[in-house]
Structure formats: structure tokens, C-alpha cells
Design a protein around this motif. Sequence first.
Motif, PDB file in Angstrom:
ATOM      1  N   ARG A   1     -25.817 -35.626  27.488  1.00 57.10           N
ATOM      2  CA  ARG A   1     -27.148 -35.083  27.665  1.00 57.10           C
ATOM      3  C   ARG A   1     -27.773 -35.783  28.867  1.00 57.10           C
ATOM      4  NH1 ARG A   1     -32.112 -36.304  25.406  1.00 57.10           N
ATOM      5  NH2 ARG A   1     -31.277 -38.332  24.851  1.00 57.10           N
TER       6      ARG A   1
ATOM      7  N   ALA B   1     -34.203 -37.445  29.999  1.00 50.20           N
ATOM      8  CA  ALA B   1     -35.393 -36.604  30.147  1.00 50.20           C
ATOM      9  C   ALA B   1     -35.927 -36.643  31.584  1.00 50.20           C
ATOM     10  CB  ALA B   1     -36.462 -37.032  29.158  1.00 50.20           C
TER      11      ALA B   1
ATOM     12  N   ASP C   1     -27.500 -39.755  29.487  1.00 53.62           N
ATOM     13  CA  ASP C   1     -27.782 -40.677  28.393  1.00 53.62           C
ATOM     14  C   ASP C   1     -26.515 -40.909  27.573  1.00 53.62           C
ATOM     15  OD1 ASP C   1     -28.900 -42.250  26.510  1.00 53.62           O
ATOM     16  OD2 ASP C   1     -30.240 -40.741  25.660  1.00 53.62           O
TER      17      ASP C   1
ATOM     18  N   THR D   1     -26.294 -43.823  25.601  1.00 57.70           N
ATOM     19  CA  THR D   1     -26.623 -44.880  24.647  1.00 57.70           C
ATOM     20  C   THR D   1     -26.038 -44.560  23.273  1.00 57.70           C
ATOM     21  OG1 THR D   1     -28.767 -44.673  25.720  1.00 57.70           O
ATOM     22  CG2 THR D   1     -28.565 -46.375  24.036  1.00 57.70           C
ATOM     23  N   GLY D   2     -25.293 -45.500  22.747  1.00 56.32           N
ATOM     24  CA  GLY D   2     -24.750 -45.338  21.396  1.00 56.32           C
ATOM     25  C   GLY D   2     -23.593 -44.361  21.298  1.00 56.32           C
ATOM     26  N   ALA D   3     -23.232 -43.703  22.404  1.00 50.43           N
ATOM     27  CA  ALA D   3     -22.171 -42.696  22.339  1.00 50.43           C
ATOM     28  C   ALA D   3     -20.804 -43.359  22.209  1.00 50.43           C
ATOM     29  CB  ALA D   3     -22.203 -41.813  23.572  1.00 50.43           C
TER      30      ALA D   3
END
Lengths: 545, 245
Positions: free
Chosen positions: B18, B21, B27, B29-31
Motif C-alpha cells: 500500500r 497516505a 508502507d 510496517t509490520g509486513a
Amino acid sequence: MSEVMEYDVVIVGAGPSGLATAIKLKQLAEIQQTEINVCVLEKGSEPGAHILSGAVMDPQALTELLPDWEALGAPLKTRVVADEFHFLGSKGSYKLPHFLLPDCFHNEGNYIVSLGDVTKWLAAQAESLGVEIFSGFPAQKVVYGAQGEVIGVETGAFGINKDGSLSDGYQPGMEIHGKYTVFAEGARGHLGKELIKQFGLDNEADSQSYGLGIKEVWEIKPELHEEGKVIHTAGWPLDRHTYGGAFLYHAADNKIFIGMVVGLGYENPHLSPFEEFQKLKTHPFVARLLEGGKRISYGARAIAAGGLNSLPKLCFPGGVLVGCDAGFLNASRIKGSHAAIKSGAMAAEAIAQALQQGRQRDVLSTYADLFKSSWLQAELHKARNFKPWMNKGLIIGTLMVGLEQKILRGKYFWTVHSRTKDAAKLKRASAFPKIQYSKPDGKLTFDRLSSVYLSNTNHNDNQPVHLRLTDPKIPVMHNLAHYDGPESRYCPAGVYEFSEEGGDKKLVINAQNCLHCKTCDIKDPLQNITWVTPEGGGGPNYTSM
Amino acid sequence: MKVLVCIKKVVDSNVKIRVKADGSGVDVTGAKMSMNPYDEIAIEEAVRLKEKGIATEVIAITCGDQGSTETLRNALAIGADSAVLVETGMDLQPLAIAKTLTKVNASINADLIFFGKQAIDDDSNQTGQMFAALNDFPQATNISEITIADRVAIVKREVDGGVENVKLQLPAVLTTDLRLNEPRFVTLPNIMKAKKKEIRVVPNAEVQMTNQSRLTVKNYFEPKGREPGIILSSVEELVEKLKNA
């Protein structure tokens, strides 16, 4: 005979309860100055990949386990700053005055977290203490010893083709033996289910009742976001006979965790928890928050909500159940992660003590004793009637829970029992009119496929279907005929579809969509569906759920 | 014969990424992160060469932060003998990596250097080629078959509309395509063995890697969703619509 690996303790499932068990074991080994080898098997591709929760976390159990969690960088960052409870009608909403809110709905001191992130962090803590975590290796079978005691588990094989033949890359499973085996699979664990039956662990307990939780993460407009705000709702769109409610948590970074739990004891087979949740988002109270926002994640998971009355015996020869595999969730507080961690820590204490005494593969009754004298038992005792009352409908439920929790402050002596299984509560389709759900608009509401897409779910498609039918005729002959095929509605991932070919109806199982939520295993009217582990690493790959 | 396999940690191919924004990047993060799938094919091929008795040693190398250790462990579990982590937190572009790998390879002196044909995150498809040029090694990209005898590699390259057969003198650079092999399932005993294998950490200072950037990213955005189609009732209506389109 498959290859064997030996450990002191084998833990099935790298969720909060399994990892808490592992961490506590290593801490106790250090104190006792002994070595305890701990292995954790996880079916997801990495710790946290299959974890989904609201979540508001009560840090009590974590603080007991790792007092310096803040310094260790635990992802508990967003403190709850506001707490609201709303009853929704079809158009309006009514906010319950704060002074009327029962204690169980108070969240002061708690944190809005992604339980997936917390799990990842717990896994890192466990590994730094020397715990061996094997992700992508599901425990497929329980291995029993000569006396019927549990001696370990067998992992699933890799490379079995759809038709059951073996591919070139075939790798057989392995037996992992332990002096004790800890089952921490979460609600409706497929091995836990077998063990409960095998050892009659639930003979004296009420039937377990479950809920299906569906969650989405949204990124919303900054001006609508209030970090740390917690909202719970009851009422619309669910009718007052259906147990359930919704949550809206304002997490960090303009994110909102929104979701709904629907009790799987619902009676109307036309009901679709997925569509009810989609409908919820069209309520003005919710829609105004999501306006101009973007949905970024989706997932679903069944929870065990029966509480203390439904808790099976925790111990059997060679092993224990911890966390939601036993069913420690406190449905009145809509929280289970603190209970999961606490149960794991208590199991670890019992195991460490037994190992020090040179015991193995016996019944760890110390674990059950520790639970009986714990704050967790007291907490669950206070809430023991929540789900049984709520099973009687929202109005009676709210009144009785209000009486017990608010007026009597949890000091009451009666216990309400619930003896019917969720699957048996489903009534015939003819007893209800069909429910017409609106088509998704692609902005607020979505269909199942675009939702599953956001769960990053993947299964190797050339493998046998991991949703097994005991009798392949039942879906059409029984479920479709009498219940209008409820599996096509209760499954939040669109796994089950009835199709027609030349006038013959048949059930198509799209197993590659499966979110591992276990709802079908719970709700199928004749319990004809059995969820088994797919090839390792398959399933969702949740990011921060 | 020493084989060096250059690998990269990327966002797992199952994860839907993704754009942030503010459009400043993706993004992650945490993936879930994994080894670039083409690099996995490269490791698999190197290990198969060793199993056939052609290669004597397989070394996996990556440039990245401590998190890349996981990716190297995976390579070791597939069967690499040892691994090298050039440690840096910098966001590196292909040329910087090719230069760094050249420096590290000076002490390894590999006979065969494998790269995945491209990484699935930035799809650059450059590092292997740049490395070959910097070292003046022969190269074959997008390979789908390989045979080695007498310090000569004979490979099949996947090219537009067919297959090209190429002969290269070692030391050579090969970049791997999808059809070369199907990587094996990693087994528990091999994961255990991998934990005991050596990962040599080369601090950034030793190779003086710089992130001197030759590209500036202006903006990231997601592709526009397709406009929904409409069903027309007649050919006349279609002609009318096309005329006015």
C-alpha cells in the motif's frame, strides 16, 4: 516411522498463550539453573501471521510475565483515553451514560494494540531467551504413547498433490516429542478438539459457545480520528435474539480497528455475519467516521466465549491446554489476551516444577490448582453468567448482566448454564424469512472476495482440500435442503459456494480462501466439516491485525 | 568451485502493499518479509550444483540490516554452507550494491556468481549486470537451464520469442529466471543445522558503502482502478458510443 526430534517441552501455536508458556519456562529454567529445551510450532508463515484480535489489551498478565515490557519495546503504545458504549437503532444511537457502564466495560489503564504486533514482539522475546520457534510447521496429529498419554505431535507433510499423490519435492512430517506438550492453538484448535474428546475433558463443563469476530483496519481522515478512543456498540444491525456487538478502536496513525462479533449460537440460518458487519458500517454513527477513509486490512477468527462454565479440564496425561484452546476468554470484557498469557505462565510453572522433580508425561494438576487460586479464576468467576444471559437475548442479557455486574458488583451466587452446542441451535430455513442484504457499494461495504484479498491469504493450490467432509452428500441433501446452505453465509471468506450443473446442485469448496477462522468446524449443523491443517505456511498473512 | 549467491529481503509476494497516505513511499510496517523468489531459485540451483558434485562451496550474501539475517538463515536452511551480511541501514540502489559485492567478492573469489534476475519489490533488474560489468565477467541473464563442465557454463536464456543458448567462461555471472527450478521445502532438521552455520557480518565501514543516490523518487501512487464496464443493448449504441468517445 517418521523422523523424531526430542524436546523437554513442545508447544503448539505461537500465539500469546503459547509464547507466554515458552517465555515463562525459560525464565524459570534460569531461576532453577537448569536447561529446559522449548520448541514452538506455528502453522502461520511467521508469528502473528494468523493472529487477529480487536484489540484492547489489559497489561496485567504481561506485566507479571515481563515487568519491563515497556523498556523492551513492547508495541503497547496507545493508552485508552475514552470509553463509550452505544446502543444502535436502525437510524439513531443511544450512548450509555458512563456511570452506568459496568466495570467489565471500563478500559482505563488498558491499551489499544494490534495483537499480531504484540505476538511478533513476544516471539522475539522468546527467541532471545533461547526458545526455538518453527513457523510454517503445523502440528497435524497428536502422538500418543503406549499408555495413551500424549508424547508429542507430528508435523504436516509438504508436497502432497491435490489427488493425494506425492510431488517430487515431497517432505514427510516429523514427530516432535516432549516430556510435556502444550496445546495453544487458539479457539477450536483442531488438536485441542480431539484431546477434549479423547480425554473427556469437557464432561463436566457446559458446551463451549463461540463467536465469529470479523475485523477491518481503516485509515481515516485525521480530523475524525481520536487516538485512544474505544467504542463498543450493541443492537443494530443484529436482531435482539442474536448475540453480538461491534467495536471501534482509534489506534495510532489515523487507523481505526473496526469489527463485529456475532455469537455462533444464532438461530436464523439466513443470517450472514459478514453481511451484518458490512451493514453495520452503513449506520450513520459508523459511516461518518469512515467517510473518505480507506480500508487496508481484513480478517476473521472465531473466539471461544463460553467462559468459566464452559472451561474443560486443563490437564491430561502428557499435556495441557492453554489460552483459547481451553477457552479462557472473558466475554464480558471482550478480552482474552491477558487470560491467554496468564494461563500460559501458570502452565509453565507447573511444567517447570514437574521437570525439576524428574517427572514427565503425567497429569500436571498443579496447573489447574494454580488457576483455581489465581486472579484469572476470580475474574472469570465474576463474569461466568455473561454469555449464558446474553444467549437469552439482548434485553434480558443487558438487564441481568447490569444487575450482576453493576448493582451486585459481581457478588452473586447463581450460575446460569448453557448446554446446547452452537451447531444445534440453528433452526430450519423455513422458520424465518430470507434476509435481503444490500449489494456492496465498494466504498463502505465490500464483497467477500475483495475482503479476503486484503488478508494476504495464500495456500499452495495443488494440495488436498483441508476442509474435510465426513459425508459429501450432507451439504446438498441436508444443509441446502433444510437450512438453505448456511455455509455459504457464515463463512467470512467465501470458501463455500453452492453451484448448479445441469440441474444438479453441488458444494464447491474454495479452500485456498480459508482464513483459518474455524467457523465451519463449529457451526455446520451436523458437524460434517472438519478443519485440518493445510500445508505449512498456508493461510492469511495478516499485517498488524 | 565456489558459488556466491546474492540475495535480497523483500516484502513477501503474498502481501498486498500500500502506498503511504502522503505518497512518500510504500508502507511495509509490520509486513511479512521473505527472500526474493528469484533469489530463492538461485540458492536452490547453487545447492543442486553442490549436490551434483560440481560446486564445492555455496555462500549466500546480502546487504541490509540485522533483519536480513533471517533471510540468510533461510538460504542456509536450503543448503548454503555459509553466509555474509554486509550490515547497513541504508536504502541502497543497484550500483551501490554491485560495488559493495565486488569489494566483498575480492576476498571470496567466487567462480560463479548467481543473482535473481530481479527483485520483486523495485523490479530493477540491474544489480547482476552491473556487477558483471564492474568485474569484467561474462554474464547470462534470465537463465532457465545450466550445465557446467571444464570451467565452462552452458546455459539457456529466456528471451523474447524463444530460448538462447550461451556458453560462458568462468568466473561468470548468471541471473535466474522462474523456470530454472522449483525450490525445495525447507525441513526442520535443516533449519536446525542452519542455526549452527556461520553468518559473517561485514560492517559497512569495511566496504565504505555509500547511498549516493542517482535517482530521485518524486512521488508514489497506486494505479488507478479500472472504470466499471457497461453492457450495451445494440451495435448501433456501441457505434454511437465509440463515435462520441
